[in-house]
Design a protein around this motif. Structure first.
Motif, mmCIF file in Angstrom:
data_model
loop_
_atom_site.group_PDB
_atom_site.id
_atom_site.type_symbol
_atom_site.label_atom_id
_atom_site.label_comp_id
_atom_site.label_asym_id
_atom_site.label_seq_id
_atom_site.Cartn_x
_atom_site.Cartn_y
_atom_site.Cartn_z
ATOM 1 N N ASN A 108 5.042 4.026 -2.955
ATOM 2 C CA ASN A 108 3.888 3.306 -3.460
ATOM 3 C C ASN A 108 3.305 3.495 -4.863
ATOM 4 O OD1 ASN A 108 1.717 5.133 -3.072
ATOM 5 N ND2 ASN A 108 1.347 4.271 -0.838
ATOM 6 N N GLU A 109 2.443 2.654 -5.505
ATOM 7 C CA GLU A 109 2.003 3.106 -6.908
ATOM 8 C C GLU A 109 1.130 4.320 -6.858
ATOM 9 O OE1 GLU A 109 2.256 2.471 -10.917
ATOM 10 O OE2 GLU A 109 3.309 1.321 -9.440
ATOM 11 N N GLN A 110 0.224 4.502 -6.139
ATOM 12 C CA GLN A 110 -0.710 5.813 -6.088
ATOM 13 C C GLN A 110 0.295 6.888 -5.841
ATOM 14 O OE1 GLN A 110 -3.193 5.678 -2.804
ATOM 15 N NE2 GLN A 110 -4.296 7.706 -3.505
ATOM 16 N N ARG A 111 1.169 6.829 -4.883
ATOM 17 C CA ARG A 111 2.019 8.024 -4.831
ATOM 18 C C ARG A 111 3.033 8.404 -5.841
ATOM 19 N NH1 ARG A 111 2.871 12.943 -2.918
ATOM 20 N NH2 ARG A 111 4.553 13.305 -1.678
ATOM 21 N N ARG A 112 3.291 7.322 -6.803
ATOM 22 C CA ARG A 112 4.088 7.464 -7.791
ATOM 23 C C ARG A 112 3.365 8.239 -8.987
ATOM 24 N NH1 ARG A 112 8.984 4.619 -8.053
ATOM 25 N NH2 ARG A 112 9.185 2.897 -6.177
ATOM 26 N N LYS A 113 1.915 7.835 -9.071
ATOM 27 C CA LYS A 113 1.105 8.380 -10.042
ATOM 28 C C LYS A 113 1.043 9.876 -9.718
ATOM 29 C CE LYS A 113 -0.820 4.214 -11.479
ATOM 30 N NZ LYS A 113 -1.891 3.048 -11.774
ATOM 31 N N GLU A 114 0.888 10.230 -8.475
ATOM 32 C CA GLU A 114 0.591 11.650 -7.869
ATOM 33 C C GLU A 114 1.667 12.370 -8.345
ATOM 34 O OE1 GLU A 114 -0.149 11.748 -3.985
ATOM 35 O OE2 GLU A 114 -1.960 10.291 -3.901
#
Length: 187
Positions: A108-114
């Motif tokens: 997901n987008e949040q995991r990608r940013k992490e």
């Protein structure tokens, strides 16, 4: 007493090591596509010691979002499965005999940013390692100059060579980071 000499090849070798270590760290980051390198950091409690997964099983990538782990010793299947589940990778293996199949979920987008933040952290650590090697080289040059073993012209020339090597290796790190960041953020 042996005279200390300046060796640019040794500094380059040490900087290359920092870059290779960084690239290895990047390869272990999960990007949403299956990669055998994702499981490299996993160690398994086997035969009374922590053992790298690569010494207990063969990891292959039969499909874009699937990893297959062929465990060599039937008695180690449960330990390997447990180690994969308990890793920070968020993977859930399915056991079929001695083969573990691991579906790689979409990020997901949040995991990608992490993941991008982790990649940047790895890059900064690698840059610091390269800068430490540069500092060692410059310190050696200054010491040789102070001891009278290196004329002023050579000090400037060799300091420039060290800086060029540093810039080259930092550029490699930045390039690898940009490539990995693009790969992570690609949906």
């Amino acid at each position: 007493m042996a005279q200390t000499t300046f060796d640019l090849a040794d500094l380059n070798r040490r900087m290359d090591g920092a870059v290779q270590s960084f690239k290895s760290d990047l390869a272990s980051l999960r990007t949403g596509r299956a990669s055998a390198n994702v499981l490299d950091p996993i160690t398994v409690e086997a035969y009374g010691a922590r053992t790298p997964l690569s010494q207990l099983a063969t990891v292959s990538v039969p499909e874009a979002r699937l990893l297959s782990v062929q465990v060599w010793d039937r008695s180690m299947v449960q330990a390997v499965e447990k180690a994969i589940r308990e890793s920070d990778l968020g993977l859930n293996p399915q056991t079929e005999g001695q083969v573990l199949r691991i579906r790689i979920p979409e990020l997901n987008e949040q995991r990608r940013k992490e993941m991008v933040k982790v990649a940047h952290k790895y890059a900064e650590e690698a840059k610091i390692a390269v800068r430490h090697v540069r500092r060692d080289g410059i310190d050696l040059i200054k010491k040789l100059e102070k001891d009278g073993h290196l004329p002023k012209d050579d000090v400037t020339k060799q300091s420039d060579q060290v800086q060029k090597a540093t810039d080259k290796h930092i550029g490699e790190i930045d390039q690898a980071l940009a490539s990995k960041e693009k790969e992570i953020l690609h949906v």
